[in-house]
Design a protein around this motif. Structure first.
Motif, PDB file in Angstrom:
ATOM      1  N   SER A 159       1.150   4.890   4.852  1.00  0.00           N
ATOM      2  CA  SER A 159       1.830   4.970   6.151  1.00  0.00           C
ATOM      3  C   SER A 159       2.548   3.668   6.490  1.00  0.00           C
ATOM      4  CB  SER A 159       0.821   5.296   7.263  1.00  0.00           C
ATOM      5  OG  SER A 159      -0.073   4.216   7.470  1.00  0.00           O
ATOM      6  N   ILE A 160       2.612   2.733   5.543  1.00  0.00           N
ATOM      7  CA  ILE A 160       3.158   1.416   5.838  1.00  0.00           C
ATOM      8  C   ILE A 160       4.626   1.480   6.246  1.00  0.00           C
ATOM      9  CG2 ILE A 160       3.750   0.943   3.416  1.00  0.00           C
ATOM     10  CD1 ILE A 160       2.577  -1.594   6.106  1.00  0.00           C
ATOM     11  N   ALA A 161       5.389   2.413   5.703  1.00  0.00           N
ATOM     12  CA  ALA A 161       6.812   2.488   6.050  1.00  0.00           C
ATOM     13  C   ALA A 161       6.998   2.787   7.535  1.00  0.00           C
ATOM     14  CB  ALA A 161       7.513   3.545   5.197  1.00  0.00           C
ATOM     15  N   ALA A 178      14.640  -2.807   5.362  1.00  0.00           N
ATOM     16  CA  ALA A 178      15.914  -3.208   4.754  1.00  0.00           C
ATOM     17  C   ALA A 178      17.040  -3.341   5.770  1.00  0.00           C
ATOM     18  CB  ALA A 178      16.299  -2.214   3.660  1.00  0.00           C
ATOM     19  N   GLU A 179      17.064  -2.489   6.770  1.00  0.00           N
ATOM     20  CA  GLU A 179      18.155  -2.511   7.751  1.00  0.00           C
ATOM     21  C   GLU A 179      17.747  -3.224   9.036  1.00  0.00           C
ATOM     22  OE1 GLU A 179      21.116  -1.447   6.881  1.00  0.00           O
ATOM     23  OE2 GLU A 179      20.283  -0.893   4.924  1.00  0.00           O
ATOM     24  N   ALA A 199      -1.330  -0.338  -6.456  1.00  0.00           N
ATOM     25  CA  ALA A 199      -1.203   0.281  -5.138  1.00  0.00           C
ATOM     26  C   ALA A 199      -0.605  -0.697  -4.133  1.00  0.00           C
ATOM     27  CB  ALA A 199      -2.569   0.773  -4.653  1.00  0.00           C
ATOM     28  N   TYR A 200      -0.981  -1.954  -4.257  1.00  0.00           N
ATOM     29  CA  TYR A 200      -0.440  -2.965  -3.343  1.00  0.00           C
ATOM     30  C   TYR A 200       1.049  -3.191  -3.597  1.00  0.00           C
ATOM     31  CZ  TYR A 200      -0.028  -7.266  -0.628  1.00  0.00           C
ATOM     32  OH  TYR A 200       0.353  -8.216   0.289  1.00  0.00           O
ATOM     33  N   THR A 201       1.429  -3.199  -4.856  1.00  0.00           N
ATOM     34  CA  THR A 201       2.845  -3.354  -5.194  1.00  0.00           C
ATOM     35  C   THR A 201       3.666  -2.222  -4.586  1.00  0.00           C
ATOM     36  OG1 THR A 201       2.291  -4.501  -7.258  1.00  0.00           O
ATOM     37  CG2 THR A 201       4.490  -3.555  -7.093  1.00  0.00           C
ATOM     38  N   GLU A 202       3.140  -0.996  -4.653  1.00  0.00           N
ATOM     39  CA  GLU A 202       3.815   0.146  -4.043  1.00  0.00           C
ATOM     40  C   GLU A 202       3.905  -0.016  -2.522  1.00  0.00           C
ATOM     41  OE1 GLU A 202       1.747   3.642  -5.257  1.00  0.00           O
ATOM     42  OE2 GLU A 202       2.232   3.401  -7.384  1.00  0.00           O
ATOM     43  N   ALA A 248       7.356  -0.217  -0.331  1.00  0.00           N
ATOM     44  CA  ALA A 248       7.618   0.718   0.768  1.00  0.00           C
ATOM     45  C   ALA A 248       7.935  -0.041   2.052  1.00  0.00           C
ATOM     46  CB  ALA A 248       6.414   1.629   0.970  1.00  0.00           C
ATOM     47  N   ALA A 249       7.220  -1.135   2.286  1.00  0.00           N
ATOM     48  CA  ALA A 249       7.492  -1.940   3.480  1.00  0.00           C
ATOM     49  C   ALA A 249       8.881  -2.562   3.407  1.00  0.00           C
ATOM     50  CB  ALA A 249       6.431  -3.034   3.615  1.00  0.00           C
TER      51      ALA A 249
END
Length: 240
Positions: A80-82, A130-131, A117-120, A124-125
């Motif tokens: 759910s980090i995104a 990005a914007e 998993a942390y890299t993913e 995602a974050a």
């Protein structure tokens, strides 16, 4: 403000704390979710904040200060980090701490994510931010479990994800000399002062880029709450 070579980023849980720290020359402040929970639910409560409450609280604090705000993303599951990152960026966070554990409470042992998993999670974050003008910061919490080699590997993973600033949390004074072996000048790696086993003096021994202090502001807030307890409230009430 203390005269120290490494700059300090203190935690702040309310607007008066923010304004005080800002008046003392601090231009970066950390809105630690555990400190905010203590502020809202009481110093001895282990109740955790929900993202909605924290985001709304952060948005209110954003209106009180010009300082850069560091926010906590320790809500929900890693996938759910995104949405968490997007919501906190919208609430006014300048920087987000992305932890490699699934819990951030100092009351319990961190439940660590695997490096993959942390890299993913970091990727995602980064995509979600990005914007925006919000920066992701890797928060590495499991040194006692994965050791120096694991710490180095996770730092490299963060760099590969485009994250330049890193904080190493949940360590004790005996870990300092070991961690010092990987500290490189001009590398943006800071240390968290988040427990009674750490002091400003021993954190500075390895010249971190910054010190993220959650321990001392929380202790000060708790003492203030205790000092202005029920007898003081009653006194104020009776005088009016």
């Amino acid at each position: 403000m203390m005269n120290m070579t490494t700059h300090i980023i203190p935690a702040a849980a309310n607007a008066p704390m923010l304004k005080y720290f800002e008046s003392q020359g601090f231009n970066e402040l950390y809105i630690d979710q555990e400190s905010v929970a203590n502020q809202l639910f009481g110093a001895n409560s282990h109740q955790r904040l929900g993202l909605g409450i924290y985001a709304d609280y952060l948005r209110c604090l954003r209106m009180t200060t010009q300082a850069d705000l560091f926010a906590d993303t320790s809500f929900g599951q890693p996938d759910s980090i995104a949405s968490t990152a997007s919501r906190l960026a919208q609430a006014g966070a300048n920087n987000l701490l992305i932890s490699d554990s699934t819990n951030s409470s100092k009351q319990s042992t961190p439940i660590l994510l695997s490096e993959d998993a942390y890299t993913e999670k970091l990727a995602a974050a980064q995509t979600a931010l990005a914007e925006t003008n919000t920066t992701a910061i890797a928060n590495l919490t499991g040194f006692s479990e994965y050791g120096l080699a694991g710490l180095q590997s996770r730092i490299e993973a963060a760099h590969s994800a485009g994250i330049t600033k890193i904080v190493i949390s949940n360590i004790s004074s005996k870990d300092i000399s070991i961690i010092g072996a990987i500290m490189v000048p001009n590398q943006e790696i800071g240390l968290a002062l988040d427990n009674a086993k750490m002091t400003f003096g021993n954190t500075q021994r390895i010249s971190p880029a910054f010190i993220l202090d959650t321990y001392h502001p929380k202790q000060a807030a708790q003492k203030c709450t205790q000092a202005t307890g029920s007898s003081y409230v009653l006194q104020l009430y009776m005088e009016n």
